[in-house]
Write a protein that holds these residues in place. Structure first.
Motif, mmCIF file in Angstrom:
data_model
loop_
_atom_site.group_PDB
_atom_site.id
_atom_site.type_symbol
_atom_site.label_atom_id
_atom_site.label_comp_id
_atom_site.label_asym_id
_atom_site.label_seq_id
_atom_site.Cartn_x
_atom_site.Cartn_y
_atom_site.Cartn_z
ATOM 1 N N GLY A 71 63.099 69.364 65.241
ATOM 2 C CA GLY A 71 62.200 70.389 65.724
ATOM 3 C C GLY A 71 62.215 71.620 64.845
ATOM 4 N N ARG A 73 55.486 61.906 62.264
ATOM 5 C CA ARG A 73 56.451 62.001 63.357
ATOM 6 C C ARG A 73 57.680 62.705 62.822
ATOM 7 N N SER A 74 58.467 63.304 63.701
ATOM 8 C CA SER A 74 59.660 64.012 63.261
ATOM 9 C C SER A 74 60.741 63.966 64.324
ATOM 10 N N ASP A 75 61.991 63.813 63.863
ATOM 11 C CA ASP A 75 63.153 63.898 64.743
ATOM 12 C C ASP A 75 63.750 65.299 64.737
ATOM 13 N N HIS A 118 56.498 70.395 62.201
ATOM 14 C CA HIS A 118 55.483 70.030 63.194
ATOM 15 C C HIS A 118 55.069 68.581 62.971
ATOM 16 N N SER A 119 54.711 67.880 64.035
ATOM 17 C CA SER A 119 54.336 66.470 63.886
ATOM 18 C C SER A 119 53.034 66.149 64.597
ATOM 19 N N ASP A 165 53.603 64.599 68.132
ATOM 20 C CA ASP A 165 53.792 65.563 69.218
ATOM 21 C C ASP A 165 52.462 66.162 69.658
ATOM 22 N N LEU A 166 51.551 66.331 68.714
ATOM 23 C CA LEU A 166 50.261 66.937 69.043
ATOM 24 C C LEU A 166 49.362 66.001 69.824
#
Length: 366
Positions: free
Chosen positions: A325, A321-323, A334-335, A338-339
């Motif tokens: 972008g 996960r990532s905060d 990329h996380s 999100d995918l």
């Protein structure tokens, strides 16, 4: 293209080696002509010795009989490279050794880590590097010091029971440690002091099982212990040094033994030859479970990104996960979440999700 894949662990789901393999698999599905080179990394937490063992010539795995955070027997591995012993504090103090209902930093102890250190010292180690991370403890290393020959006493002169809460009763520390002049290094990228809002208790206590009402009790206990330890063992002010709060205060205990703090990420990257590997690559891919603004402030991702930048190589981050972008130091972030539609979905099938993310990114990368 030659793709260097150099991730950290994805905490709670994938080891660094598993993450590197998943990224490589996904990348090759989209770009079968690419050459992928896996170089798993670590910052001193769980996986530290696995990474070093795979990359450092002459590394020898050894096992010490020890105990976990609540005293249960564990057989803990550590690494010897010549006269240096590399030890993970989590091997004896780790959260993974407890069921969720057992997590209670008022009772957990670092005594088992002291047993591993004693084993390494008694078998000839002259330098001990302790990777700090993933601990279930908040006892400022008092248990570790006890296993090494110190005695923490209360007002009646009795030895303290184990656990963070008992430190409130500490009035003196004495003894003859079994360290034989060994050099100690605390391998950690946590720069927290022992006390305060960014210290061991308030920053990390909740993830170890401390409730809201426990926090001020544990903080006061640590403060009392620090005052006594600095008076009886020195050096003065050690509790305020960066890293003293790492692993529930284990940083402080290593400072009391004359140790110093080094970046766990940098130490690992130097040991495995990251700089040379980046120089030989066309693209660098790193990653970790949770990527945010803190990740680029001295942590492993920052080491990899800075190394890539120094060689003029693009660097991508693939995270659970990532905060973030995007970031000016990176070619892309990329996380998996999100995918695949969220963190829960990413956690259910972490390897498959990470491989799918790598495949997607590789297909778009030019």
């Amino acid at each position: 293209m030659r793709i260097l894949i150099a991730p950290d662990k994805f905490a709670g789901t994938l080891t660094a080696a598993e993450a590197a393999a998943a990224i490589a698999d996904g990348w090759r599905r989209a770009r079968p002509e690419a050459e992928t080179v896996a170089l798993p990394l670590a910052d001193g937490g769980p996986g530290f010795i696995d990474v070093l063992e795979a990359a450092v010539p002459g590394a020898e795995r050894r096992t010490a009989l020890s105990c976990g955070p609540l005293g249960r027997t564990v057989h803990a591995d550590y690494l010897r490279v010549g006269g240096t012993a590399y030890i993970e504090s989590a091997a004896a103090c780790g959260l993974h050794l407890l069921a969720p209902a057992e997590r209670d930093p008022s009772r957990t102890t670092t005594y088992g880590l002291g047993l591993i250190i004693a084993h390494a010292v008694e078998t000839g180690a002259r330098r001990v590097v302790v990777g700090l991370g993933g601990s279930a403890t908040n006892d400022a290393g008092a248990g570790m010091l006890t296993a090494l020959g110190y005695t923490c006493r209360d007002l009646a002169g009795e030895a303290l029971p184990y656990g963070g809460a008992a430190l409130a009763s500490c009035t003196s520390i004495d003894g003859d440690p079994r360290t034989r002049g060994v050099e100690f290094v605390a391998a950690s990228d946590v720069d927290s002091p022992l006390l305060g809002p960014h210290g061991a208790t308030y920053m990390f206590g909740p993830q170890k099982g401390a409730g809201e009402a426990d926090l001020p009790v544990l903080e006061a206990a640590l403060g009392n212990f620090a005052e006594v330890a600095e008076r009886d063992l020195g050096p003065a002010g050690a509790s305020s040094w960066p890293g003293a709060g790492a692993a529930g205060g284990l940083g402080l205990a290593l400072f009391l033994l004359g140790g110093r703090r080094e970046s766990g990420a940098r130490l690992t990257c130097e040991a495995v030859g990251l700089d040379e590997a980046i120089a030989a690559a066309d693209l660098v891919v790193t990653g970790e479970g949770s990527f945010d603004g803190q990740s680029l402030r001295g942590k492993l991702a920052a080491e990899v990104a800075d190394g890539a930048r120094a060689h003029g190589k693009p660097c991508l981050v693939l995270a659970g996960r990532s905060d973030l972008g995007e970031h000016p130091r990176l070619a892309g972030v990329h996380s998996v979440a999100d995918l695949v539609g969220g963190v829960e979905a990413a956690m259910r099938a972490p390897r498959e999700g990470l491989a799918a993310l790598a495949e997607s990114v590789a297909g778009e990368w030019k």
